[in-house]
Design a protein around this motif. Structure first.
Motif, PDB file in Angstrom:
ATOM      1  N   LYS A  80      73.805  29.302   3.167  1.00  0.00           N
ATOM      2  CA  LYS A  80      73.428  30.675   2.843  1.00  0.00           C
ATOM      3  C   LYS A  80      73.053  30.818   1.375  1.00  0.00           C
ATOM      4  O   LYS A  80      72.110  31.553   1.030  1.00  0.00           O
ATOM      5  CB  LYS A  80      74.576  31.623   3.195  1.00  0.00           C
ATOM      6  CG  LYS A  80      74.809  31.769   4.696  1.00  0.00           C
ATOM      7  CD  LYS A  80      75.934  32.752   4.982  1.00  0.00           C
ATOM      8  CE  LYS A  80      76.118  32.947   6.475  1.00  0.00           C
ATOM      9  NZ  LYS A  80      77.224  33.890   6.791  1.00  0.00           N
ATOM     10  N   ALA A  81      73.763  30.114   0.491  1.00  0.00           N
ATOM     11  CA  ALA A  81      73.466  30.204  -0.938  1.00  0.00           C
ATOM     12  C   ALA A  81      72.097  29.623  -1.251  1.00  0.00           C
ATOM     13  O   ALA A  81      71.313  30.220  -2.015  1.00  0.00           O
ATOM     14  CB  ALA A  81      74.547  29.476  -1.741  1.00  0.00           C
ATOM     15  N   VAL A 101      65.219  26.502   8.790  1.00  0.00           N
ATOM     16  CA  VAL A 101      66.279  25.481   8.816  1.00  0.00           C
ATOM     17  C   VAL A 101      67.647  26.157   8.743  1.00  0.00           C
ATOM     18  O   VAL A 101      68.578  25.804   9.488  1.00  0.00           O
ATOM     19  CB  VAL A 101      66.107  24.483   7.653  1.00  0.00           C
ATOM     20  CG1 VAL A 101      67.317  23.567   7.542  1.00  0.00           C
ATOM     21  CG2 VAL A 101      64.840  23.658   7.845  1.00  0.00           C
ATOM     22  N   ALA A 102      67.780  27.131   7.841  1.00  0.00           N
ATOM     23  CA  ALA A 102      69.051  27.835   7.697  1.00  0.00           C
ATOM     24  C   ALA A 102      69.429  28.559   8.984  1.00  0.00           C
ATOM     25  O   ALA A 102      70.591  28.522   9.420  1.00  0.00           O
ATOM     26  CB  ALA A 102      68.973  28.824   6.532  1.00  0.00           C
ATOM     27  N   ALA A 103      68.455  29.224   9.598  1.00  0.00           N
ATOM     28  CA  ALA A 103      68.732  29.954  10.838  1.00  0.00           C
ATOM     29  C   ALA A 103      69.189  29.014  11.938  1.00  0.00           C
ATOM     30  O   ALA A 103      70.146  29.312  12.671  1.00  0.00           O
ATOM     31  CB  ALA A 103      67.483  30.715  11.274  1.00  0.00           C
ATOM     32  N   TRP A 104      68.493  27.885  12.062  1.00  0.00           N
ATOM     33  CA  TRP A 104      68.886  26.912  13.086  1.00  0.00           C
ATOM     34  C   TRP A 104      70.304  26.401  12.837  1.00  0.00           C
ATOM     35  O   TRP A 104      71.121  26.311  13.759  1.00  0.00           O
ATOM     36  CB  TRP A 104      67.907  25.735  13.078  1.00  0.00           C
ATOM     37  CG  TRP A 104      68.394  24.577  13.894  1.00  0.00           C
ATOM     38  CD1 TRP A 104      68.301  24.417  15.241  1.00  0.00           C
ATOM     39  CD2 TRP A 104      69.115  23.436  13.405  1.00  0.00           C
ATOM     40  NE1 TRP A 104      68.895  23.243  15.629  1.00  0.00           N
ATOM     41  CE2 TRP A 104      69.404  22.624  14.521  1.00  0.00           C
ATOM     42  CE3 TRP A 104      69.520  23.032  12.135  1.00  0.00           C
ATOM     43  CZ2 TRP A 104      70.103  21.418  14.399  1.00  0.00           C
ATOM     44  CZ3 TRP A 104      70.217  21.835  12.010  1.00  0.00           C
ATOM     45  CH2 TRP A 104      70.496  21.045  13.137  1.00  0.00           C
ATOM     46  N   ALA A 105      70.607  26.053  11.573  1.00  0.00           N
ATOM     47  CA  ALA A 105      71.917  25.498  11.251  1.00  0.00           C
ATOM     48  C   ALA A 105      73.024  26.521  11.481  1.00  0.00           C
ATOM     49  O   ALA A 105      74.098  26.185  11.997  1.00  0.00           O
ATOM     50  CB  ALA A 105      71.931  25.017   9.796  1.00  0.00           C
ATOM     51  N   LEU A 163      75.949  33.729  14.532  1.00  0.00           N
ATOM     52  CA  LEU A 163      74.757  34.424  15.007  1.00  0.00           C
ATOM     53  C   LEU A 163      74.315  35.522  14.046  1.00  0.00           C
ATOM     54  O   LEU A 163      73.113  35.753  13.870  1.00  0.00           O
ATOM     55  CB  LEU A 163      75.018  35.014  16.395  1.00  0.00           C
ATOM     56  CG  LEU A 163      75.245  33.995  17.518  1.00  0.00           C
ATOM     57  CD1 LEU A 163      75.444  34.717  18.847  1.00  0.00           C
ATOM     58  CD2 LEU A 163      74.089  33.010  17.613  1.00  0.00           C
ATOM     59  N   ASP A 164      75.261  36.203  13.419  1.00  0.00           N
ATOM     60  CA  ASP A 164      74.884  37.239  12.451  1.00  0.00           C
ATOM     61  C   ASP A 164      74.152  36.625  11.261  1.00  0.00           C
ATOM     62  O   ASP A 164      73.175  37.193  10.762  1.00  0.00           O
ATOM     63  CB  ASP A 164      76.122  37.996  11.970  1.00  0.00           C
ATOM     64  CG  ASP A 164      76.683  38.932  13.024  1.00  0.00           C
ATOM     65  OD1 ASP A 164      75.911  39.349  13.914  1.00  0.00           O
ATOM     66  OD2 ASP A 164      77.885  39.251  12.958  1.00  0.00           O
ATOM     67  N   GLY A 165      74.636  35.466  10.811  1.00  0.00           N
ATOM     68  CA  GLY A 165      73.978  34.778   9.703  1.00  0.00           C
ATOM     69  C   GLY A 165      72.583  34.327  10.078  1.00  0.00           C
ATOM     70  O   GLY A 165      71.634  34.493   9.300  1.00  0.00           O
ATOM     71  N   ALA A 166      72.442  33.755  11.270  1.00  0.00           N
ATOM     72  CA  ALA A 166      71.126  33.314  11.740  1.00  0.00           C
ATOM     73  C   ALA A 166      70.191  34.507  11.890  1.00  0.00           C
ATOM     74  O   ALA A 166      69.004  34.442  11.530  1.00  0.00           O
ATOM     75  CB  ALA A 166      71.267  32.580  13.062  1.00  0.00           C
TER      76      ALA A 166
END
Length: 212
Positions: free
Chosen positions: A76-77, A98-102, A109-112
């Protein structure tokens, strides 16, 4: 030092030219020098920005490949640094995917969703924006946010995404219990996929829906 008549005439002509055009010539020379310096400065700045963005992208990839919950904060950073500091860089859109997939792989899911929502609003990379909308619809489906999920893939699908969008609409409609509408969407996907192997998966969904 004495000059003959011809030399004196040349000197007078030079003085007259300088009095008339000298200031303009100096301004033009200065403008050229400043433009060249600005161009070189922009080249350095663009190269520096690209190098910085690439560094954050590589850090994001490294974090995405590492196991453990602590990698989520690093993902996230790095993504935030790309989005905030280098939104127009080609590395940023790819990094967000890439971040969303990871994050989705780690059940965040909220982060993605936050990553994909940002990219879905970014019109600078239309192909990746289309991917983001498709992926975001999938995340919203997993969160049982059916109407927002459909909203991401309604309307005319981008070129090359007709089958994928129709297939995802079928998934969402099926999850809502709208079997007839789901079947219609999947048939649209079949027509769009043609001989693509993905059509076989869609056909299996239709068969399952019909109890075959």
């Amino acid at each position: 030092m004495a000059y003959d008549l011809e030399e004196q005439e040349k000197l007078d002509a030079l003085k007259a030219w300088w009095e008339r055009y000298g200031t303009l010539s100096m301004v033009l020379v200065l403008a050229v020098v400043l433009a060249f310096a600005g161009w070189r400065g922009w080249q350095w700045y663009a190269s520096h920005q690209a190098a910085q963005a690439m560094g954050y992208y590589e850090a994001l990839e490294t974090a995405a490949s590492q196991p453990g919950e602590e990698s989520i904060a690093r993902i996230k950073a790095a993504s935030a640094a790309l989005r905030d500091g280098y939104p127009a860089s080609g590395y940023t859109a790819r990094g967000v995917l890439v971040a969303a997939w990871a994050l989705q792989d780690r059940k965040d899911l909220d982060g993605a969703r936050a990553q994909l929502e940002w990219l879905a609003r970014d019109a600078s990379a239309p192909a990746l924006q289309a991917v983001a909308r498709l992926r975001l619809a999938g995340v919203l489906l997993a969160q049982q946010q059916y109407e927002p999920a459909l909203a991401q893939i309604q309307g005319t699908a981008p070129a090359g995404f007709q089958g994928l969008y129709a297939d995802r609409r079928g998934d969402i409609l099926a999850a809502q219990g709208q079997a007839d509408q789901a079947a219609q969407a999947w048939h649209e996907a079949l027509a769009a996929f043609g001989a693509d192997p993905a059509a076989q998966i869609v056909q299996l969904k239709i068969d399952a829906l019909n109890g075959a």
